[in-house]
Design a protein around this motif. Structure first.
Motif, PDB file in Angstrom:
ATOM      1  N   CYS A   1      -0.822  11.919   5.854  1.00 55.44           N
ATOM      2  CA  CYS A   1      -2.030  11.178   5.548  1.00 55.44           C
ATOM      3  C   CYS A   1      -1.972   9.814   6.230  1.00 55.44           C
ATOM      4  N   ASN A   2      -3.104   9.367   6.741  1.00 51.17           N
ATOM      5  CA  ASN A   2      -3.191   8.079   7.421  1.00 51.17           C
ATOM      6  C   ASN A   2      -4.347   7.262   6.861  1.00 51.17           C
ATOM      7  N   LEU A   3      -4.083   5.983   6.646  1.00 57.55           N
ATOM      8  CA  LEU A   3      -5.103   5.037   6.208  1.00 57.55           C
ATOM      9  C   LEU A   3      -5.207   3.939   7.258  1.00 57.55           C
ATOM     10  N   TRP A   4      -6.380   3.787   7.822  1.00 55.92           N
ATOM     11  CA  TRP A   4      -6.613   2.792   8.856  1.00 55.92           C
ATOM     12  C   TRP A   4      -7.466   1.672   8.283  1.00 55.92           C
ATOM     13  N   THR A   5      -6.928   0.469   8.289  1.00 54.37           N
ATOM     14  CA  THR A   5      -7.670  -0.705   7.846  1.00 54.37           C
ATOM     15  C   THR A   5      -7.793  -1.682   8.999  1.00 54.37           C
TER      16      THR A   5
ATOM     17  N   ALA B   1      -4.481   6.729  -2.093  1.00 54.50           N
ATOM     18  CA  ALA B   1      -3.994   5.430  -1.656  1.00 54.50           C
ATOM     19  C   ALA B   1      -4.085   4.426  -2.792  1.00 54.50           C
ATOM     20  N   SER B   2      -3.061   3.619  -2.935  1.00 54.92           N
ATOM     21  CA  SER B   2      -3.049   2.592  -3.968  1.00 54.92           C
ATOM     22  C   SER B   2      -2.465   1.307  -3.402  1.00 54.92           C
TER      23      SER B   2
ATOM     24  N   TYR C   1      -1.444   2.654   7.700  1.00 56.08           N
ATOM     25  CA  TYR C   1      -0.484   3.145   6.715  1.00 56.08           C
ATOM     26  C   TYR C   1      -0.342   4.657   6.791  1.00 56.08           C
ATOM     27  N   TRP C   2       0.856   5.130   6.452  1.00 58.16           N
ATOM     28  CA  TRP C   2       1.178   6.552   6.529  1.00 58.16           C
ATOM     29  C   TRP C   2       1.826   7.049   5.255  1.00 58.16           C
ATOM     30  N   GLY C   3       1.541   8.297   4.911  1.00 60.63           N
ATOM     31  CA  GLY C   3       2.227   8.942   3.819  1.00 60.63           C
ATOM     32  C   GLY C   3       3.542   9.543   4.275  1.00 60.63           C
TER      33      GLY C   3
ATOM     34  N   VAL D   1       0.844  -1.180   0.000  1.00 61.43           N
ATOM     35  CA  VAL D   1       0.000   0.000   0.000  1.00 61.43           C
ATOM     36  C   VAL D   1       0.886   1.238   0.000  1.00 61.43           C
ATOM     37  N   GLN D   2       0.506   2.212  -0.799  1.00 59.49           N
ATOM     38  CA  GLN D   2       1.248   3.459  -0.872  1.00 59.49           C
ATOM     39  C   GLN D   2       0.289   4.632  -0.785  1.00 59.49           C
TER      40      GLN D   2
END
Length: 115
Positions: free
Chosen positions: A95-99, A24-25, A104-106, A2-3
């Motif tokens: 940026c933060n992605l919570w799954t 996010a990708s 994940y962090w940028g 993940v990016q």
């Protein structure tokens, strides 16, 4: 993998506006929320805004009424519209992605507000 790719940071005068974006990708599943954090020099990283998969939002008291978080689920992209910027908003924004399985962090993007 993940990016998270962030963009939109820069230098503005107090009272101005900026719009940050984070795309996010990768193999992204079961997203709980996406959000923005910031960290000023010598300070702890703090939550600025978050938006859940259901669309509910949460903001730090210091930015309520000035910042707006939004998302495009089809593009896995989150935005942060920052209005009425103040010098104290100067920081690196992450940026933060919570799954369900991982967080994940940028890399971060610099926002500088001059007086």
């Amino acid at each position: 993998q993940v990016q998270l790719v962030e963009s939109g940071g820069g230098l503005v005068q107090a009272g101005g506006s900026l719009r940050l974006s984070c795309a996010a990708s990768g193999s992204i599943v079961s997203v709980n929320a996406m959000g923005w954090y910031r960290q000023a020099p010598g300070s702890q990283r703090e939550l600025v805004a978050r938006i859940t998969s259901g669309g509910s939002t949460n903001y730090a008291d210091s930015v309520k009424g000035r910042f707006t978080i939004s998302r495009d689920n089809a593009k896995n992209t989150v935005y942060l519209l920052m209005n009425s910027l103040k010098p104290e908003d100067t920081a690196v924004y992450y940026c933060n992605l919570w799954t369900v399985l991982a967080d994940y962090w940028g890399q971060g993007t610099q926002v500088t507000v001059s007086s």
